[in-house]
Design an enzyme around this catalytic site. Structure first.
Site, PDB file in Angstrom:
ATOM      1  N   ALA A   9       1.067  -1.169   0.115  1.00 19.90           N
ATOM      2  CA  ALA A   9       0.008  -0.118  -0.182  1.00 19.90           C
ATOM      3  C   ALA A   9       0.902   1.296   0.275  1.00 19.90           C
ATOM      4  O   ALA A   9       2.190   1.068   0.346  1.00 19.90           O
ATOM      5  CB  ALA A   9      -0.952  -0.170   1.216  1.00 19.90           C
ATOM      6  N   SER A  10       0.409   2.431  -0.306  1.00 19.78           N
ATOM      7  CA  SER A  10       1.129   3.510  -0.634  1.00 19.78           C
ATOM      8  C   SER A  10       1.544   4.310   0.604  1.00 19.78           C
ATOM      9  O   SER A  10       2.479   4.828   0.863  1.00 19.78           O
ATOM     10  CB  SER A  10       0.699   4.407  -1.540  1.00 19.78           C
ATOM     11  OG  SER A  10       0.467   3.784  -2.868  1.00 19.78           O
TER      12      SER A  10
END
Length: 209
Positions: A9-10
């Site tokens: 995930a970012s």
């Protein structure tokens, strides 16, 4: 052959484990066992991803790198994508993505048969295409974000990121106790510009907004 799941995930506000159930379900339906999962919160637009490279380092020829979507693996620019792809290919790792049906048979195809080589060629072209699309989507979102900020500034409505009041209160206490800037930066990860602004606040000097 080992299957290794990669979940990314970012930001820390996002759940990198969100797709875990889908990846394990995919493997179970094909009677495959996931040997390990590698989870990290890093930008897909950067090659600085320790868990991804730890996964590749753990791989043996013929192992499968399993991801939910190609953009979990890459939102890289063309040069960095080529570097990552070369690393994957040099280790003879097969990339299987849930959003890339042409890759699914790679998880169960034989090592050296003609079908496997054909699938590898087709899958490579599809990976390139989806990686390019993921990069374009990333760049489009960044451009729209920059345009929105510019418009808000022009309208006098932009206020930037909200202040992390709890963290800054802790930094102020550190400054007041006489701790060095280097120690504070190392302990909190704040930028020196933020530290300078808070130091002015402690000293009573006017702080520019």
């Amino acid at each position: 052959m080992h299957v290794r799941a990669y979940l990314r995930a970012s930001t820390k506000d996002q759940d990198a484990n969100r797709a875990r159930d889908d990846l394990y379900r995919f493997a179970e339906e094909r009677e495959l066992k996931i040997a390990a999962s590698y989870v990290e919160n890093e930008s897909g637009a950067s090659l600085k991803r320790p868990e991804l490279f730890r996964l590749l380092n753990d791989c043996h020829p013929g192992d499968v790198l399993l991801v939910e979507q190609v953009d979990r693996l890459s939102r890289l620019n063309a040069e960095d994508w080529e570097r990552l792809k070369t690393e994957i290919q040099s280790r003879r790792v097969k990339v299987v993505a849930l959003d890339l049906p042409t890759s699914w048979m790679m998880a169960t195809a034989g090592k050296d048969d003609i079908q496997s080589r054909m699938l590898d060629a087709i899958n490579g072209m599809m990976l390139d295409m989806l990686a390019a699309i993921a990069r374009k989507d990333y760049e489009d979102r960044r451009r729209r974000q920059a345009q929105g900020i510019a418009k808000a500034k022009a309208d006098g409505a932009y206020r930037g990121r909200p202040e992390d009041e709890e963290r800054n209160a802790g930094i102020v206490k550190m400054l007041e106790s006489g701790m060095s800037w280097n120690t504070i930066v190392a302990a909190t990860g704040c930028s020196r510009s933020t530290l300078a602004r808070l130091a002015k606040r402690v000293s009573g000097q006017p702080v520019s907004v």
